[in-house]
Design a protein around this motif. Structure first.
Motif, short mmCIF file in Angstrom:
data_model
loop_
_atom_site.label_atom_id
_atom_site.label_comp_id
_atom_site.label_asym_id
_atom_site.label_seq_id
_atom_site.Cartn_x
_atom_site.Cartn_y
_atom_site.Cartn_z
N ASP B 70 29.65 -10.01 -12.65
CA ASP B 70 29.21 -9.86 -14.04
C ASP B 70 29.66 -8.51 -14.60
OD1 ASP B 70 27.92 -12.26 -13.78
OD2 ASP B 70 25.91 -11.40 -13.54
N ILE B 71 29.53 -7.48 -13.76
CA ILE B 71 29.91 -6.13 -14.22
C ILE B 71 31.41 -6.05 -14.45
CG2 ILE B 71 29.96 -3.67 -13.57
CD1 ILE B 71 27.28 -4.19 -12.09
N LEU B 72 32.19 -6.67 -13.54
CA LEU B 72 33.64 -6.67 -13.71
C LEU B 72 34.05 -7.37 -15.01
CD1 LEU B 72 34.98 -7.36 -10.09
CD2 LEU B 72 35.10 -5.23 -11.39
N THR B 73 33.39 -8.50 -15.29
CA THR B 73 33.68 -9.21 -16.55
C THR B 73 33.38 -8.31 -17.74
OG1 THR B 73 32.93 -11.19 -15.42
CG2 THR B 73 33.28 -11.38 -17.78
N PHE B 74 32.26 -7.59 -17.65
CA PHE B 74 31.86 -6.67 -18.73
C PHE B 74 32.90 -5.56 -18.91
CE2 PHE B 74 29.64 -2.88 -20.24
CZ PHE B 74 28.90 -3.38 -21.30
N ILE B 75 33.38 -5.01 -17.78
CA ILE B 75 34.36 -3.93 -17.83
C ILE B 75 35.68 -4.43 -18.44
CG2 ILE B 75 35.84 -2.46 -16.38
CD1 ILE B 75 33.39 -2.43 -14.40
N HIS B 76 36.10 -5.64 -18.04
CA HIS B 76 37.36 -6.18 -18.53
C HIS B 76 37.29 -6.56 -19.99
CE1 HIS B 76 38.30 -7.05 -14.08
NE2 HIS B 76 38.80 -5.89 -14.44
N GLY B 77 36.07 -6.85 -20.45
CA GLY B 77 35.90 -7.17 -21.87
C GLY B 77 36.00 -5.94 -22.76
N ALA B 78 35.88 -4.75 -22.14
CA ALA B 78 35.88 -3.51 -22.94
C ALA B 78 37.27 -3.18 -23.47
CB ALA B 78 35.36 -2.35 -22.11
#
Lengths: 282, 78
Positions: B70-78
Motif C-alpha cells: 500500500d505504501i509503495l503504491t502511495f509513493i509511486h502515485g506521488a
C-alpha cells in the motif's frame, strides 16, 4: 467588540471542535466514583481529538500539516461530567506547532529502542465547563520520549509482545486568566513537568491475530504557578496523578479503569475519582 | 536500490528481522512497526522519498495504508 488574541483563540477553538469532529479518535463515556465529600456515582462524557489516555498525543495525530519534521496538529480534550467536583470538568483546545528535533534508533536482538526529541509551541484555550474561568496561554513544551519494544516468538517470525514508553516533558505556560467570577483579568504563568510511564502488553495467537492488548499507564503532571488570580489558588504547586488500565476488547472497542487524583485547570478544583470507561474508536 | 528494498530496509529498523525477511504484502502495524512508532516511521519514508505528501502519509499511515505494498503504491502515485 475588539478582536483581542483571546477572542481569536476562542473562535479558532470553536471552529476546531466543529471542523474536526469527524476526525476525532474516539468517543468515551465513563461512570465515575468520586471520593470527595459524599461518595457518589456520576456520569461523564469525554470528547478527544488527538489526545488519548494511552498514547502520547503526537503519535495518534490527525495532522493539519506534516512536512520536513515540522508539524501542526490540533488537539481537543473536552471532559464534561454531571458533577462539579468528581471527574475532570474542563475543556482544553490547542493547536500545536511542533518540530521533531531528533530520532535515535537502536536495535539489538529482539529489542528495539527509539527515542524521540521534539519541541512544541501551542496556543491553548482552557476553561471549566461553565466557561466561567478561562485561561488563554501559549504552552512551550520540550518532549523526550524513549520507547522500548520487545519482540518474542520464533526468530524468523517475531511478534511485538511488550512496549514501554516513557515521556518526560518540561512545560512552560504564559498567558492570561479571564475570570467571570472575580470580574478580572490577570497574567498567568506556570512551569512544570509532565511525565508518564506506559506499559503495553500484547498477546497474539499463532496466526498473528491479537488476543490481548493491555495498556497500563501512570502519568504525573506537576507545575508551579508564578502568576495567577490570587483569590483562585491556595498553594503554589498543583498537579494530577493518573493511573489507568486499558484493554482493547476488539480493534474498535476498549474498556478502561482509571484513578485520578489532583487538580485540574482552570479552577484548581480537586479531583479524586475512580472511573470505569467504555471507548469506541472509529 | 529499488523502492521495495528501500522500504524493506526502513521497516527492518523497527523490528528484529533483516530487510530481506520483510513481507511487503502483510499489515505492518504491530507486526513490524509498533503503532506508537508510526510518526518516526512516517518521517523515515518522507526522508527517503521527498516527493510524497507527508501530511497525507502521516494521516493515512496504518489506516488506509496497511501493508508495505500500500505504501509503495502511495509513493509511486506521488
Amino acid at each position: 467588540m475588539k478582536l483581542s488574541p483571546k477572542y481569536l483563540i476562542s473562535i479558532a477553538g470553536a471552529l476546531l471542535i466543529a471542523g474536526t469532529s469527524q476526525a476525532q479518535n474516539f468517543i468515551k463515556t465513563d461512570l465515575a466514583l468520586s471520593f470527595l465529600g459524599n461518595k457518589k456515582l456520576v456520569q461523564t462524557f469525554d470528547f478527544n481529538l488527538n489526545r488519548t489516555d494511552e498514547v502520547q498525543n503526537n503519535s495518534s495525530g490527525v495532522y493539519f500539516l506534516y512536512t520536513h519534521k515540522y508539524y501542526i496538529v490540533p488537539t481537543v480534550d473536552a471532559n464534561i461530567g454531571e458533577s462539579v467536583s468528581a471527574a475532570n470538568n474542563n475543556i482544553v483546545t490547542q493547536v500545536t506547532f511542533g518540530k521533531v528535533l531528533g530520532d535515535v534508533k537502536r536495535k539489538s536482538g529482539m529489542d528495539i529502542a527509539n527515542t524521540r526529541f521534539s519541541a512544541e509551541i501551542s496556543p491553548t484555550y482552557n476553561s471549566d465547563k461553565t466557561f466561567a474561568e478561562k485561561l488563554y496561554y501559549a504552552q512551550f513544551k520540550f518532549i523526550y520520549n524513549p520507547i522500548f519494544d520487545h519482540f518474542g516468538g520464533p526468530a524468523d517470525n517475531p511478534e511485538l509482545q511488550r512496549e514501554i514508553s516513557i515521556a518526560i516533558d518540561p512545560i512552560f505556560n504564559l498567558g492570561t486568566h479571564d475570570s467571570k467570577i472575580y470580574q478580572t483579568e490577570q497574567g498567568y504563568s506556570a512551569a512544570g513537568l509532565n511525565t508518564s510511564f506506559l506499559l503495553r502488553y500484547i498477546d497474539k495467537d499463532k496466526k498473528g491475530a491479537i488476543h490481548d492488548d493491555w495498556v497500563f499507564k501512570v502519568s504525573a503532571d506537576g507545575y508551579r504557578l508564578f502568576s495567577e488570580i490570587r483569590a483562585l489558588y491556595a498553594k503554589d504547586y498543583y498537579g494530577q496523578l493518573v493511573l489507568s488500565v486499558d484493554k482493547w476488547v476488539t480493534s474498535k472497542i476498549s474498556l478502561s479503569l482509571a484513578y485520578k487524583y489532583g487538580n485540574e485547570n482552570a479552577k484548581y478544583s480537586s479531583v479524586n475519582t475512580l472511573t470505569f470507561g467504555f471507548k469506541y474508536k472509529y | 536500490m529499488n523502492d521495495s528494498v528501500a522500504l524493506q530496509k526502513i521497516i527492518s529498523s523497527y523490528c528484529p528481522l533483516t530487510y530481506d525477511q520483510i513481507d511487503l504484502s502483510l499489515a505492518i502495524q504491530d507486526r513490524y512497526v509498533s503503532k506508537n512508532l508510526k510518526d518516526a516511521f512516517g518521517d523515515d519514508i518522507c526522508d527517503q522519498w521527498p516527493d510524497v505528501d507527508c501530511t497525507d502519509l502521516h494521516n493515512q499511515l496504518f489506516s488506509t495504508l496497511k501493508s508495505g505494498n500500500d505504501i509503495l503504491t502511495f509513493i509511486h502515485g506521488a
